[in-house]
Every structure is written in structure tokens, then in C-alpha cells.
Design a protein around this motif. Structure first.
Motif, short mmCIF file in Angstrom:
data_model
loop_
_atom_site.label_atom_id
_atom_site.label_comp_id
_atom_site.label_asym_id
_atom_site.label_seq_id
_atom_site.Cartn_x
_atom_site.Cartn_y
_atom_site.Cartn_z
N VAL A 19 1.14 -1.34 -0.16
CA VAL A 19 -0.72 0.15 0.32
C VAL A 19 0.52 1.44 0.29
N GLN A 20 2.32 0.84 0.30
CA GLN A 20 2.61 2.59 0.90
C GLN A 20 3.45 2.91 -0.25
N GLY B 176 2.55 1.49 -3.07
CA GLY B 176 1.61 2.23 -4.13
C GLY B 176 1.57 3.77 -4.16
N ASN B 177 1.26 4.16 -2.92
CA ASN B 177 0.96 5.60 -2.89
C ASN B 177 2.16 5.91 -3.10
N GLN B 178 3.77 5.63 -2.75
CA GLN B 178 4.73 6.71 -3.49
C GLN B 178 4.70 6.57 -5.14
N GLN B 179 3.97 5.41 -5.59
CA GLN B 179 4.13 5.66 -6.87
C GLN B 179 2.91 6.83 -7.72
N ASP B 180 2.44 6.68 -7.01
CA ASP B 180 0.75 7.57 -7.34
C ASP B 180 1.02 8.89 -6.64
N GLN B 181 2.68 9.15 -5.97
CA GLN B 181 2.94 10.50 -5.73
C GLN B 181 3.83 10.75 -6.55
N ASP C 22 1.99 11.97 -9.40
CA ASP C 22 1.28 12.65 -9.37
C ASP C 22 2.88 14.02 -9.84
#
Length: 72
Positions: free
Chosen positions: A49-50, A52-57, A60
Motif C-alpha cells: 500500500v505504501q 502504491g501511494n509513493q508511486q501515485d505521488q 503526480d
């Protein structure tokens, strides 16, 4: 009153006792291993999950940099 402490066990009784103790130790180890495996799975899921969040950031930020590059 009989003195039970001085009685010796037969080899068969001793083997049965040792087998039961070993089986109990193995069962206990299996419970601990299953618990450890569940903890590892939970931690791995959290890491995913972490990530995935970093990849999203990162995505962005790339979009924002691209937008800035478009400014004349």
C-alpha cells in the motif's frame, strides 16, 4: 500411602510420554509459525500500500513537472 516419586516408568511409558511432549512442542511451534506468517503477510500488505501511494505521488509530481515545462 504409596510413594509415587520413586516409581520408574517402563520404556514404553517413557517413549509415549516423550512422544506426547514432542507432539505438543510441534503443535506449539506450528501455532507460532502460523502467527508469524500472518504478521509477515500483514506487513507485506502494508508495504505494498505504501509503495502504491509513493508511486501515485511520483506520478503526480511528474504531471506537475510536465505542466511546468509547458509554461513558456
Amino acid at each position: 500411602m504409596a510413594m509415587m516419586g520413586n516409581r520408574t516408568r517402563s520404556p514404553v511409558a517413557l517413549a509415549r510420554h516423550q512422544a506426547a511432549a514432542t507432539a505438543q512442542a510441534v503443535a506449539s511451534a506450528n501455532v507460532r509459525a502460523a502467527s508469524d506468517a500472518a504478521i509477515v503477510e500483514e506487513v507485506a500488505a502494508d508495504i505494498n500500500v505504501q509503495l502504491g501511494n509513493q508511486q501515485d505521488q511520483i506520478h503526480d509530481l511528474g504531471v506537475r513537472v510536465g505542466d511546468l515545462e509547458d509554461i513558456p
